[in-house]
Design a protein around this motif. Structure first.
Motif, PDB file in Angstrom:
ATOM      1  N   VAL A  69      33.281  54.758   5.899  1.00 42.28           N
ATOM      2  CA  VAL A  69      33.850  55.654   6.916  1.00 42.28           C
ATOM      3  C   VAL A  69      35.346  55.358   7.035  1.00 42.28           C
ATOM      4  O   VAL A  69      35.743  54.219   7.242  1.00 42.28           O
ATOM      5  CB  VAL A  69      33.168  55.435   8.291  1.00 42.28           C
ATOM      6  CG1 VAL A  69      33.791  56.339   9.349  1.00 42.28           C
ATOM      7  CG2 VAL A  69      31.675  55.695   8.189  1.00 42.28           C
ATOM      8  N   THR A  70      36.162  56.388   6.852  1.00 46.37           N
ATOM      9  CA  THR A  70      37.610  56.188   6.997  1.00 46.37           C
ATOM     10  C   THR A  70      38.144  57.146   8.056  1.00 46.37           C
ATOM     11  O   THR A  70      37.527  58.178   8.338  1.00 46.37           O
ATOM     12  CB  THR A  70      38.372  56.460   5.676  1.00 46.37           C
ATOM     13  OG1 THR A  70      37.951  57.726   5.171  1.00 46.37           O
ATOM     14  CG2 THR A  70      38.107  55.395   4.649  1.00 46.37           C
ATOM     15  N   THR A  71      39.287  56.778   8.618  1.00 46.51           N
ATOM     16  CA  THR A  71      39.903  57.632   9.633  1.00 46.51           C
ATOM     17  C   THR A  71      41.161  58.250   9.049  1.00 46.51           C
ATOM     18  O   THR A  71      41.978  57.552   8.452  1.00 46.51           O
ATOM     19  CB  THR A  71      40.264  56.802  10.876  1.00 46.51           C
ATOM     20  OG1 THR A  71      39.073  56.207  11.353  1.00 46.51           O
ATOM     21  CG2 THR A  71      40.861  57.674  11.971  1.00 46.51           C
ATOM     22  N   ARG A  72      41.274  59.546   9.205  1.00 46.05           N
ATOM     23  CA  ARG A  72      42.482  60.247   8.759  1.00 46.05           C
ATOM     24  C   ARG A  72      43.168  60.862   9.966  1.00 46.05           C
ATOM     25  O   ARG A  72      42.515  61.160  10.968  1.00 46.05           O
ATOM     26  CB  ARG A  72      42.128  61.370   7.790  1.00 46.05           C
ATOM     27  CG  ARG A  72      41.598  60.872   6.477  1.00 46.05           C
ATOM     28  CD  ARG A  72      41.428  62.042   5.533  1.00 46.05           C
ATOM     29  NE  ARG A  72      40.695  61.619   4.352  1.00 46.05           N
ATOM     30  CZ  ARG A  72      40.123  62.454   3.499  1.00 46.05           C
ATOM     31  NH1 ARG A  72      40.197  63.758   3.707  1.00 46.05           N
ATOM     32  NH2 ARG A  72      39.491  62.011   2.442  1.00 46.05           N
ATOM     33  N   LEU A  73      44.461  61.118   9.813  1.00 47.48           N
ATOM     34  CA  LEU A  73      45.188  61.820  10.877  1.00 47.48           C
ATOM     35  C   LEU A  73      45.345  63.271  10.474  1.00 47.48           C
ATOM     36  O   LEU A  73      45.707  63.582   9.336  1.00 47.48           O
ATOM     37  CB  LEU A  73      46.569  61.200  11.078  1.00 47.48           C
ATOM     38  CG  LEU A  73      46.599  59.788  11.653  1.00 47.48           C
ATOM     39  CD1 LEU A  73      48.043  59.293  11.761  1.00 47.48           C
ATOM     40  CD2 LEU A  73      45.925  59.744  13.034  1.00 47.48           C
ATOM     41  N   VAL A  74      45.060  64.137  11.419  1.00 47.54           N
ATOM     42  CA  VAL A  74      45.286  65.575  11.231  1.00 47.54           C
ATOM     43  C   VAL A  74      46.447  65.970  12.136  1.00 47.54           C
ATOM     44  O   VAL A  74      46.502  65.548  13.297  1.00 47.54           O
ATOM     45  CB  VAL A  74      44.023  66.369  11.635  1.00 47.54           C
ATOM     46  CG1 VAL A  74      44.306  67.861  11.680  1.00 47.54           C
ATOM     47  CG2 VAL A  74      42.873  66.073  10.681  1.00 47.54           C
ATOM     48  N   ALA A  75      47.383  66.724  11.597  1.00 49.37           N
ATOM     49  CA  ALA A  75      48.485  67.245  12.425  1.00 49.37           C
ATOM     50  C   ALA A  75      48.390  68.764  12.453  1.00 49.37           C
ATOM     51  O   ALA A  75      48.438  69.412  11.401  1.00 49.37           O
ATOM     52  CB  ALA A  75      49.830  66.811  11.866  1.00 49.37           C
ATOM     53  N   ILE A  76      48.217  69.304  13.652  1.00 47.08           N
ATOM     54  CA  ILE A  76      48.219  70.767  13.808  1.00 47.08           C
ATOM     55  C   ILE A  76      49.635  71.184  14.187  1.00 47.08           C
ATOM     56  O   ILE A  76      50.221  70.629  15.135  1.00 47.08           O
ATOM     57  CB  ILE A  76      47.197  71.200  14.875  1.00 47.08           C
ATOM     58  CG1 ILE A  76      45.778  70.844  14.395  1.00 47.08           C
ATOM     59  CG2 ILE A  76      47.327  72.696  15.174  1.00 47.08           C
ATOM     60  CD1 ILE A  76      44.686  71.120  15.394  1.00 47.08           C
TER      61      ILE A  76
ATOM     62  N   ALA B  37      60.028  60.414  21.344  1.00 45.56           N
ATOM     63  CA  ALA B  37      59.804  59.937  19.973  1.00 45.56           C
ATOM     64  C   ALA B  37      58.337  60.161  19.651  1.00 45.56           C
ATOM     65  O   ALA B  37      57.484  60.115  20.538  1.00 45.56           O
ATOM     66  CB  ALA B  37      60.144  58.447  19.890  1.00 45.56           C
ATOM     67  N   LEU B  38      58.053  60.387  18.381  1.00 46.19           N
ATOM     68  CA  LEU B  38      56.662  60.655  17.975  1.00 46.19           C
ATOM     69  C   LEU B  38      56.148  59.514  17.107  1.00 46.19           C
ATOM     70  O   LEU B  38      56.636  59.303  15.992  1.00 46.19           O
ATOM     71  CB  LEU B  38      56.597  61.974  17.201  1.00 46.19           C
ATOM     72  CG  LEU B  38      55.223  62.313  16.610  1.00 46.19           C
ATOM     73  CD1 LEU B  38      54.190  62.542  17.713  1.00 46.19           C
ATOM     74  CD2 LEU B  38      55.317  63.541  15.699  1.00 46.19           C
ATOM     75  N   LEU B  39      55.178  58.789  17.623  1.00 48.56           N
ATOM     76  CA  LEU B  39      54.597  57.668  16.878  1.00 48.56           C
ATOM     77  C   LEU B  39      53.481  58.189  15.969  1.00 48.56           C
ATOM     78  O   LEU B  39      52.504  58.783  16.450  1.00 48.56           O
ATOM     79  CB  LEU B  39      54.049  56.638  17.868  1.00 48.56           C
ATOM     80  CG  LEU B  39      53.436  55.373  17.283  1.00 48.56           C
ATOM     81  CD1 LEU B  39      54.467  54.557  16.501  1.00 48.56           C
ATOM     82  CD2 LEU B  39      52.834  54.511  18.405  1.00 48.56           C
ATOM     83  N   VAL B  40      53.637  57.960  14.665  1.00 46.90           N
ATOM     84  CA  VAL B  40      52.596  58.347  13.699  1.00 46.90           C
ATOM     85  C   VAL B  40      52.244  57.080  12.925  1.00 46.90           C
ATOM     86  O   VAL B  40      53.070  56.565  12.164  1.00 46.90           O
ATOM     87  CB  VAL B  40      53.101  59.429  12.722  1.00 46.90           C
ATOM     88  CG1 VAL B  40      51.988  59.852  11.775  1.00 46.90           C
ATOM     89  CG2 VAL B  40      53.641  60.637  13.477  1.00 46.90           C
ATOM     90  N   GLY B  41      51.059  56.575  13.117  1.00 42.01           N
ATOM     91  CA  GLY B  41      50.724  55.276  12.538  1.00 42.01           C
ATOM     92  C   GLY B  41      51.639  54.241  13.169  1.00 42.01           C
ATOM     93  O   GLY B  41      51.694  54.094  14.392  1.00 42.01           O
TER      94      GLY B  41
END
Ligand code: CIR
Length: 267
Positions: free
Chosen positions: A3-10, A208-212
């Motif tokens: 099981v892995t987690t991915r980020l989705v950006a809409i 600011a936008l934190l991604v990872g």
């Protein structure tokens, strides 16, 4: 089973009518739509580069502010709350965002007379801070509280003055740190975290936008960017000057959510 987690950006393409956007704290300036679209494309490219799977929605030409998708929803791991934006001109934006989120989350909806803009909602772990701003009201905050209480979240209403949204004044920049303009929000609310102050000459620089573990951050605030780097934060600078004329920042142009993928599940 893996099981892995991915980020989705809409994200959503810039409306050709962005020049007719809502403005609260800024004077209206002409917006170069093509340039705004190019900057938005670069922003999307950075999100993809940081590992986000992009879900790009087509422009809503009749909704000038619709590129600012953050305001239409609050996405937690357990559910998505479709907002009722404080500006009446923005309420139709939520319909297509609800559709886009439906495959990923159970949906709940803010009901009148509640108002809520996603830009007022700062989630840090199981704490949810919500700005009491010109856009989000106490009724909206109470509705969020009831919706998230079963999942163990703590909701705190936070007075905001001098700016549009809570996230104009404070955003998360690391697991344990926020970037803040203390003229607009009381820093004591975040006392359990490290506080990085915006440079006094860059009051608009707290968004600011934190991604990872990387922060996407406007090139327009070099002094604050230096402060972030000194605090050990990795920064990806992006030029969003045209979107800033519409009073938008970097958090407001995307909805980022976690998606768990099992084994070799496609896409
Ligand atoms: C508005 O006033 O609603 C838009 N012109 C800007 C919204 C920016 N959204 C955000 O910071 N979350």
């Amino acid at each position: 089973m893996l099981v892995t987690t991915r980020l989705v950006a809409i994200t959503r393409a810039v409306s050709p009518r962005i020049g007719q956007c809502e403005l609260t704290h800024l004077e209206r300036q002409a917006i170069d739509v093509e340039r705004a679209q190019a900057q938005h494309g670069q922003y999307e490219a950075y999100l993809a580069g940081l590992g986000c799977e992009l879900h790009r929605l087509p422009a809503e030409p009749d909704l000038p502010d619709s590129v600012f998708v953050e305001d239409a929803a609050v996405v937690l791991d357990e559910l998505a709350i479709i907002t009722r934006p404080g500006a009446a001109s923005r309420r139709l934006e939520t319909e297509s965002i609800a559709q886009a989120l439906r495959p990923f989350r159970r949906l709940a909806f803010i009901q009148p007379p509640g108002t809520l803009d996603g830009g007022d909602v700062l989630c840090i772990g199981h704490a949810i801070y919500i700005g009491l701003s010109g856009r989000s009201n106490q009724v909206g905050i109470e509705q969020v509280r009831l919706l998230v209480d079963p999942f163990g979240y703590r909701v705190e209403g936070v007075p905001v003055t001098g700016c549009l949204h809570l996230k104009s004044a404070v955003t998360q920049v690391a697991e344990d740190a926020v970037l803040i303009n203390r003229d607009w929000v009381d820093g004591r609310i975040f006392r359990e975290l490290k506080l990085v102050d915006v440079d006094p000459s860059e009051p608009m620089g707290a968004n600011a936008l934190l991604v990872g573990s990387t922060v996407v951050y406007p090139v327009a605030y070099p002094r604050t960017r230096r402060r972030l780097k000194e605090a050990g934060v990795a920064v990806q600078a992006v030029d969003v000057s045209e979107l800033a004329k519409a009073e938008g920042g970097v958090t407001c142009c995307s909805l980022i959510l976690r998606r768990t993928v099992t084994d070799g599940q496609a896409g």
